[in-house]
Motif scaffolding. Sequence first.
Motif, PDB file in Angstrom:
ATOM      1  N   LYS A 214       0.850  -1.181   0.000  1.00  0.00           N
ATOM      2  CA  LYS A 214       0.000   0.000   0.000  1.00  0.00           C
ATOM      3  C   LYS A 214       0.892   1.238   0.000  1.00  0.00           C
ATOM      4  O   LYS A 214       1.887   1.280   0.713  1.00  0.00           O
TER       5      LYS A 214
ATOM      6  N   SER B  47      -5.212   5.759  -1.028  1.00  0.00           N
ATOM      7  CA  SER B  47      -3.916   5.297  -1.547  1.00  0.00           C
ATOM      8  C   SER B  47      -4.136   4.242  -2.615  1.00  0.00           C
ATOM      9  O   SER B  47      -5.258   3.965  -3.021  1.00  0.00           O
TER      10      SER B  47
ATOM     11  N   ALA C 261      -3.333   0.178  -3.794  1.00  0.00           N
ATOM     12  CA  ALA C 261      -2.950  -1.161  -3.360  1.00  0.00           C
ATOM     13  C   ALA C 261      -2.237  -1.805  -4.540  1.00  0.00           C
ATOM     14  O   ALA C 261      -2.742  -1.803  -5.659  1.00  0.00           O
TER      15      ALA C 261
END
Length: 177
Positions: free
Chosen positions: A132, A165, A167
């Motif tokens: 991440k 964010s 992944a």
Amino acid sequence: MKKFNINIHQDSFWYLIIYSGIIFIFVLLGSIPFYHYNSNLLEENKKIKNQIEEQKELRPIYANMLMIMKNEDLRVLPDPEKTSIHRGETGKFQDTLRMIAGQAGLTVVSIKPDLSTLAGSSTFLLHDVTLKGEFGNFRKMLIGLGSVSYLDRIEEISILQYPDSLALKMKIWIAIK
């Protein structure tokens, strides 16, 4: 007050008006192209001045880019000689991966070795990795993984966008003895 009296013959007066008109037309026709020429020169000067100002503003950025380009470490990717690790040391890869991800600014969500690929006399072990972080840091991560001598290949990379964010999911094969 006296009257101002000019005695001019009528034919001469008309000649004077006609010739004055012809001279006026020549002056007018001669000055129009000069006016257009001067206005074009002024426009070109303005464009050149704007370009000079842009160059002055961009000069520090260009100098910074040149300094970065002179740094040869950025252009050389790691290419170690390929090796393999013993079956008992496969946990070493997880530690190495966590270290590389930390240096790149990524967070390791999970590292799952696929033990079914370890069965028999297989010389490779598959790891499903989930990270991440930011996409720019992912490049640093890949460069760091290039320095791992026993990494065989990266089979798959998936990028999933979340509101806060990214992944990053990868399937990584390592060489084992």
